[in-house]
Design a protein around this motif. Structure first.
Motif, PDB file in Angstrom:
ATOM      1  N   THR A  38       0.460  -1.448  -0.171  1.00  0.00           N
ATOM      2  CA  THR A  38       0.129   0.183   0.131  1.00  0.00           C
ATOM      3  C   THR A  38       0.662   0.974  -0.056  1.00  0.00           C
ATOM      4  O   THR A  38       0.330   2.523  -0.284  1.00  0.00           O
ATOM      5  CB  THR A  38      -1.009  -0.482   1.133  1.00  0.00           C
ATOM      6  OG1 THR A  38      -0.179  -0.153   2.330  1.00  0.00           O
ATOM      7  CG2 THR A  38      -1.945  -1.003   0.978  1.00  0.00           C
ATOM      8  N   ASP A  41       2.381   3.617  -4.718  1.00  0.00           N
ATOM      9  CA  ASP A  41       1.045   3.903  -5.617  1.00  0.00           C
ATOM     10  C   ASP A  41       0.936   3.710  -6.928  1.00  0.00           C
ATOM     11  O   ASP A  41      -0.103   4.234  -7.992  1.00  0.00           O
ATOM     12  CB  ASP A  41       0.845   5.641  -5.005  1.00  0.00           C
ATOM     13  CG  ASP A  41       2.193   6.203  -5.428  1.00  0.00           C
ATOM     14  OD1 ASP A  41       2.994   5.853  -6.397  1.00  0.00           O
ATOM     15  OD2 ASP A  41       2.264   7.544  -6.023  1.00  0.00           O
ATOM     16  N   GLY A  42       1.454   2.832  -7.487  1.00  0.00           N
ATOM     17  CA  GLY A  42       1.373   2.436  -9.130  1.00  0.00           C
ATOM     18  C   GLY A  42       0.640   1.528  -9.070  1.00  0.00           C
ATOM     19  O   GLY A  42      -0.328   1.141  -7.943  1.00  0.00           O
ATOM     20  N   ASP A  43       0.538   0.903 -10.571  1.00  0.00           N
ATOM     21  CA  ASP A  43      -0.514   0.063 -10.073  1.00  0.00           C
ATOM     22  C   ASP A  43       0.710  -1.405 -10.240  1.00  0.00           C
ATOM     23  O   ASP A  43       0.285  -2.394  -9.126  1.00  0.00           O
ATOM     24  CB  ASP A  43      -0.510  -0.301 -11.754  1.00  0.00           C
ATOM     25  CG  ASP A  43      -1.355   0.469 -12.462  1.00  0.00           C
ATOM     26  OD1 ASP A  43      -2.359   0.927 -11.830  1.00  0.00           O
ATOM     27  OD2 ASP A  43      -1.912   0.813 -13.730  1.00  0.00           O
ATOM     28  N   THR A  64      10.739   6.966  -9.343  1.00  0.00           N
ATOM     29  CA  THR A  64      10.474   5.901  -8.742  1.00  0.00           C
ATOM     30  C   THR A  64      11.152   6.632  -6.805  1.00  0.00           C
ATOM     31  O   THR A  64      12.007   6.283  -6.948  1.00  0.00           O
ATOM     32  CB  THR A  64      10.026   5.046  -8.456  1.00  0.00           C
ATOM     33  OG1 THR A  64      11.272   4.732  -9.110  1.00  0.00           O
ATOM     34  CG2 THR A  64       8.977   4.751 -10.066  1.00  0.00           C
ATOM     35  N   VAL A  90      -2.945  -1.984 -17.062  1.00  0.00           N
ATOM     36  CA  VAL A  90      -2.171  -1.584 -15.813  1.00  0.00           C
ATOM     37  C   VAL A  90      -0.921  -0.839 -16.562  1.00  0.00           C
ATOM     38  O   VAL A  90      -0.527  -0.630 -17.546  1.00  0.00           O
ATOM     39  CB  VAL A  90      -2.314  -2.705 -15.300  1.00  0.00           C
ATOM     40  CG1 VAL A  90      -3.413  -2.555 -14.195  1.00  0.00           C
ATOM     41  CG2 VAL A  90      -1.036  -3.389 -15.384  1.00  0.00           C
ATOM     42  N   ASN A  91      -0.509  -0.035 -16.094  1.00  0.00           N
ATOM     43  CA  ASN A  91       1.035   0.373 -16.155  1.00  0.00           C
ATOM     44  C   ASN A  91       2.014  -0.465 -14.334  1.00  0.00           C
ATOM     45  O   ASN A  91       1.720  -0.518 -14.080  1.00  0.00           O
ATOM     46  CB  ASN A  91       1.200   2.364 -15.512  1.00  0.00           C
ATOM     47  CG  ASN A  91       0.393   2.735 -16.477  1.00  0.00           C
ATOM     48  OD1 ASN A  91       0.855   2.749 -17.728  1.00  0.00           O
ATOM     49  ND2 ASN A  91      -0.298   3.553 -15.970  1.00  0.00           N
ATOM     50  N   ALA A 104      -1.108   0.436  -4.292  1.00  0.00           N
ATOM     51  CA  ALA A 104      -2.428   0.946  -3.635  1.00  0.00           C
ATOM     52  C   ALA A 104      -3.289   1.362  -5.137  1.00  0.00           C
ATOM     53  O   ALA A 104      -4.848   1.672  -5.230  1.00  0.00           O
ATOM     54  CB  ALA A 104      -1.940   2.221  -3.013  1.00  0.00           C
ATOM     55  N   ASN A 105      -2.725   2.216  -6.498  1.00  0.00           N
ATOM     56  CA  ASN A 105      -3.588   2.718  -7.127  1.00  0.00           C
ATOM     57  C   ASN A 105      -4.608   1.608  -8.107  1.00  0.00           C
ATOM     58  O   ASN A 105      -5.381   1.283  -8.737  1.00  0.00           O
ATOM     59  CB  ASN A 105      -2.521   2.533  -8.824  1.00  0.00           C
ATOM     60  CG  ASN A 105      -3.530   3.756  -9.524  1.00  0.00           C
ATOM     61  OD1 ASN A 105      -4.650   4.676  -9.087  1.00  0.00           O
ATOM     62  ND2 ASN A 105      -2.969   3.281 -10.533  1.00  0.00           N
ATOM     63  N   LEU A 106      -3.829  -0.037  -8.232  1.00  0.00           N
ATOM     64  CA  LEU A 106      -5.013  -1.061  -8.866  1.00  0.00           C
ATOM     65  C   LEU A 106      -5.641  -1.202  -7.693  1.00  0.00           C
ATOM     66  O   LEU A 106      -6.966  -2.530  -7.726  1.00  0.00           O
ATOM     67  CB  LEU A 106      -3.942  -2.295  -9.471  1.00  0.00           C
ATOM     68  CG  LEU A 106      -4.635  -3.101 -10.343  1.00  0.00           C
ATOM     69  CD1 LEU A 106      -5.441  -2.635 -11.161  1.00  0.00           C
ATOM     70  CD2 LEU A 106      -3.505  -3.860 -10.455  1.00  0.00           C
TER      71      LEU A 106
END
Length: 107
Positions: A38, A41-43, A64, A90-91, A104-106
């Motif tokens: 968490t 913050d990406g996928d 990053t 997704v990235n 967390a983004n995903l």
């Protein structure tokens, strides 16, 4: 209708979940286990070896920040996953560490 994600706890007590990622060359999904992070913050974050295995093609780079505060430049890759029963774009951020992360983004 409620969709749920189930996973497990690995041997070092980290929560993991399986995610099916599309192999760009073979056009088939390969399921990989990702550690839930968490603080990311990406996928998705994948090791270089998994990115090669999935035949993903880089579309750029991103800065990053690591947990220790260090900022590094990493390649990014578009990918397709099955998430909550749906094909989702997704990235993916490349990592030199052999640790696949779901961020967390995903989630």
């Amino acid at each position: 209708m409620t969709l749920a994600v189930s996973g497990s706890i690995n041997r070092v007590r980290q929560p993991t979940i399986p995610v099916a990622v599309l192999d760009a060359r073979q056009r088939q999904f390969i399921t990989l286990n990702f550690i839930i992070d968490t603080g990311f913050d990406g996928d998705l974050q994948l090791p270089t070896a998994d990115i090669s295995r999935l035949s993903l093609t880089s579309t750029g780079t991103v800065n990053t920040q690591l947990a220790d505060g260090q900022v590094v430049r990493a390649r990014t890759y578009p990918a397709t996953v099955i998430w909550l029963g749906t094909s989702t774009a997704v990235n993916v951020v490349e990592s030199e560490k052999n640790i696949p992360l779901i961020g967390a983004n995903l989630l």
